[in-house]
Design a protein around this motif. Sequence first.
Motif, PDB file in Angstrom:
ATOM      1  N   MET A   9     -32.672 -39.222  26.489  1.00 43.04           N
ATOM      2  CA  MET A   9     -33.422 -37.844  26.727  1.00 43.04           C
ATOM      3  C   MET A   9     -33.018 -37.260  25.321  1.00 43.04           C
ATOM      4  O   MET A   9     -32.093 -36.790  25.004  1.00 43.04           O
ATOM      5  CB  MET A   9     -32.922 -37.064  27.944  1.00 43.04           C
ATOM      6  N   GLY A  10     -34.379 -36.574  25.064  1.00 40.90           N
ATOM      7  CA  GLY A  10     -34.067 -35.663  23.581  1.00 40.90           C
ATOM      8  C   GLY A  10     -34.240 -36.726  22.415  1.00 40.90           C
ATOM      9  O   GLY A  10     -34.338 -36.021  21.463  1.00 40.90           O
ATOM     10  N   SER A  11     -34.292 -37.828  22.591  1.00 39.67           N
ATOM     11  CA  SER A  11     -34.320 -38.643  21.291  1.00 39.67           C
ATOM     12  C   SER A  11     -35.765 -38.510  20.561  1.00 39.67           C
ATOM     13  O   SER A  11     -35.725 -38.879  19.351  1.00 39.67           O
ATOM     14  CB  SER A  11     -33.962 -40.237  21.700  1.00 39.67           C
ATOM     15  N   GLY A  12     -36.842 -38.026  21.174  1.00 40.88           N
ATOM     16  CA  GLY A  12     -38.070 -37.831  20.775  1.00 40.88           C
ATOM     17  C   GLY A  12     -38.930 -38.978  21.102  1.00 40.88           C
ATOM     18  O   GLY A  12     -40.174 -38.983  20.457  1.00 40.88           O
ATOM     19  N   LYS A  13     -38.802 -39.733  21.972  1.00 50.14           N
ATOM     20  CA  LYS A  13     -39.654 -40.884  22.371  1.00 50.14           C
ATOM     21  C   LYS A  13     -41.302 -40.247  22.729  1.00 50.14           C
ATOM     22  O   LYS A  13     -42.169 -40.808  22.003  1.00 50.14           O
ATOM     23  CB  LYS A  13     -39.350 -41.589  23.607  1.00 50.14           C
ATOM     24  N   THR A  14     -41.331 -39.273  23.400  1.00 49.92           N
ATOM     25  CA  THR A  14     -42.729 -38.765  23.648  1.00 49.92           C
ATOM     26  C   THR A  14     -43.142 -38.110  22.429  1.00 49.92           C
ATOM     27  O   THR A  14     -44.618 -38.424  22.028  1.00 49.92           O
ATOM     28  CB  THR A  14     -42.645 -37.419  24.773  1.00 49.92           C
ATOM     29  N   THR A  15     -42.648 -37.262  21.582  1.00 47.22           N
ATOM     30  CA  THR A  15     -43.035 -36.455  20.458  1.00 47.22           C
ATOM     31  C   THR A  15     -43.543 -37.781  19.691  1.00 47.22           C
ATOM     32  O   THR A  15     -44.362 -37.426  18.827  1.00 47.22           O
ATOM     33  CB  THR A  15     -42.078 -35.692  19.925  1.00 47.22           C
ATOM     34  N   VAL A  16     -42.563 -38.653  19.295  1.00 43.42           N
ATOM     35  CA  VAL A  16     -42.847 -39.427  17.995  1.00 43.42           C
ATOM     36  C   VAL A  16     -43.803 -40.726  18.533  1.00 43.42           C
ATOM     37  O   VAL A  16     -44.837 -41.182  17.613  1.00 43.42           O
ATOM     38  CB  VAL A  16     -41.459 -40.232  17.664  1.00 43.42           C
TER      39      VAL A  16
END
Length: 175
Positions: A9-16
């Motif tokens: 969680m928070g690694s940026g999967k959605t954003t990236v």
Amino acid sequence: MRAILVGFMGSGKTTVGELLADRLHLTHRDLDDVIVERAGKTIQQIFDDDGETAFRQLEHDVLADTLRHSEGILSTGGGTPIQTANYDLLRKSNVPVILLNVQPATVLARLADDGQRPLVKKLGADGLLGLKVQRDAKYHGVSDIEIDTDDLTPVEVVDAILAHVRFKSGSQGAV
Ligand SMILES: Nc1ncnc2c1ncn2[C@@H]1O[C@H](COP(=O)(O)OP(=O)(O)OP(=O)(O)O)[C@@H](O)[C@H]1O
Ligand SMILES: O=C(O)C1=C[C@@H](O)[C@@H](O)[C@H](O)C1
Ligand SMILES: [Mg+2]
């Protein structure tokens, strides 16, 4: 799919994932969004009404369907690769699995204001980082490529992915 993003969680999967898909003119699917659409309620509501076990079953079903039927970039949920059945589906997918790595301090900073993720609320900071330690071997094991994201903006993470994975045009996927 052309690429699958995994990570805590928070690694940026959605954003990236969204930025990567835009850059490549591909569609983007976010597994959590597909789960919410299918369930007709938020992830918090699924956890509250039906429990985490029901959420994990839905997550598995949606992953299997998405891998069968969808093109483009897939952002998984933070817990997706942890169940053995999902880990095996991802390993067998013949699609590059990209781990977005994050250090514990980065996770806490990025999720500080989070109100969406039931596990952040339930576990608190120490519990969350404990969960990450428990999961880390699976994230590494399932991935073909790893990107350390702590000192990169989302756009720089996309650049780093593109430096590691050659995406062919057409429908044959990444090589
Ligand atoms: N490289 C980055 N640098 C700074 N902030 C980032 C970076 N990547 C993501 N963020 C921020 O961190 C937060 C979480 O990002 P995001 O929702 O993309 O994570 P996620 O990996 O999809 O999480 P989850 O597993 O819960 O779905 C967001 O506020 C996002 O803007
Ligand atoms: O790490 C996890 O187990 C989760 C991450 C989110 O993406 C959601 O899938 C959900 O909040 C559970
Ligand atoms: Mg996400």
